[in-house]
Design an enzyme around this catalytic site. Structure first.
Site, PDB file in Angstrom:
ATOM      1  N   SER A 192       8.157  -1.363  -3.099  1.00 53.96           N
ATOM      2  CA  SER A 192       7.512  -1.509  -1.793  1.00 53.96           C
ATOM      3  C   SER A 192       7.603  -2.909  -1.207  1.00 53.96           C
ATOM      4  O   SER A 192       7.344  -3.101  -0.021  1.00 53.96           O
ATOM      5  CB  SER A 192       6.034  -1.099  -1.876  1.00 53.96           C
ATOM      6  OG  SER A 192       5.297  -2.015  -2.670  1.00 53.96           O
ATOM      7  N   LYS A 210       0.785  -6.284  -1.526  1.00 57.33           N
ATOM      8  CA  LYS A 210       1.227  -6.052  -0.161  1.00 57.33           C
ATOM      9  C   LYS A 210       0.984  -7.318   0.667  1.00 57.33           C
ATOM     10  O   LYS A 210       0.321  -8.258   0.221  1.00 57.33           O
ATOM     11  CB  LYS A 210       0.460  -4.884   0.473  1.00 57.33           C
ATOM     12  CG  LYS A 210       0.650  -3.538  -0.213  1.00 57.33           C
ATOM     13  CD  LYS A 210       2.031  -2.972  -0.003  1.00 57.33           C
ATOM     14  CE  LYS A 210       2.162  -1.575  -0.604  1.00 57.33           C
ATOM     15  NZ  LYS A 210       2.195  -1.585  -2.079  1.00 57.33           N
TER      16      LYS A 210
END
Length: 223
Positions: free
Chosen positions: A144, A181
């Site tokens: 990701s 993230k």
């Protein structure tokens, strides 16, 4: 009456070093049979005696349930290991604890989750240099964050922080899981943005808020 001491004998130190190196290298403790083979014993009882002595002196924790690989280093053993490592390396090297997973509580205090250490040059960090006591390391998993250079298996050095600025790459807890993230904000509020268009943003909600637990400040990759 003999005076009890916490000082380890040479044999006990050898056994403790083997247990510690096995946990750091493989993420699991050795079995009693493996310890027995390493020490050159023919009987499991000899290894059991050493383990019992290490537990009595506070260097191993007593497990709630006995299992094949249930040898667990105590906080006392980890503190001693950290002192030994710091003595081996110059002050320009930081020793950072690796966590097998991000715990529910304070990651800095999560002794039971530590599986090893990273050693990194202090020059890898921006000034003012962080204290090693404020750092921990976790291993990235998945794809990701590939577009910002974080690959599956990379070790991320994280500075504990409960707050971060927009644009920071953070480790956040979402429900019972941890994720890496980029922290972003728009008119709808704060959200966690992946650096891969194949993944969706994670937005905070009343049902599932997210909690920032640290900012990624460095990365180490094994080739």
């Amino acid at each position: 009456m003999p005076i009890l001491t916490n000082k380890l004998t040479a044999t006990q130190s050898k056994a403790l070093d083997f247990i510690r190196s096995s946990i750091e290298s493989y993420g699991t403790a050795p079995t009693l049979r493996e310890l027995c083979e390493f020490m050159g014993y023919s009987a499991i009882g000899s290894a059991q005696d050493i383990v019992a002595a290490l537990r009595k002196k506070g260097f191993l924790q007593t497990p709630d349930k006995q299992q094949a690989r249930s040898l667990t280093l105590s906080e006392k053993a980890l503190i001693q290991a950290n002192k030994e490592e710091n003595a081996k390396f110059d002050p320009n090297t930081l020793t950072i604890h690796c966590l097998g997973q991000v715990p529910a509580g304070n990651p800095i205090e999560a002794v039971g989750e530590r599986i090893g250490t990273l050693r990194m040059s202090i020059s890898m960090f921006a000034k003012p240099h962080p204290s090693p006591n404020s750092l921990f390391a976790v291993q990235a998993s998945g794809q990701s964050m590939v577009d910002c250079g974080i690959l599956d298996g990379d070790w991320l050095v994280v500075k504990e922080a409960r707050e971060a600025s927009e644009g920071d790459i953070v480790v956040a807890r979402v429900g019972g899981d941890a994720t890496v993230k980029r922290l972003m904000k728009d008119q709808e509020g704060w959200y966690l943005k992946p650096e891969n268009p194949s993944y969706k943003d994670i937005r905070a909600s009343e049902d599932e808020p997210f909690e920032v637990i640290g900012k990624v400040v460095a990365l180490q990759r094994t080739l």
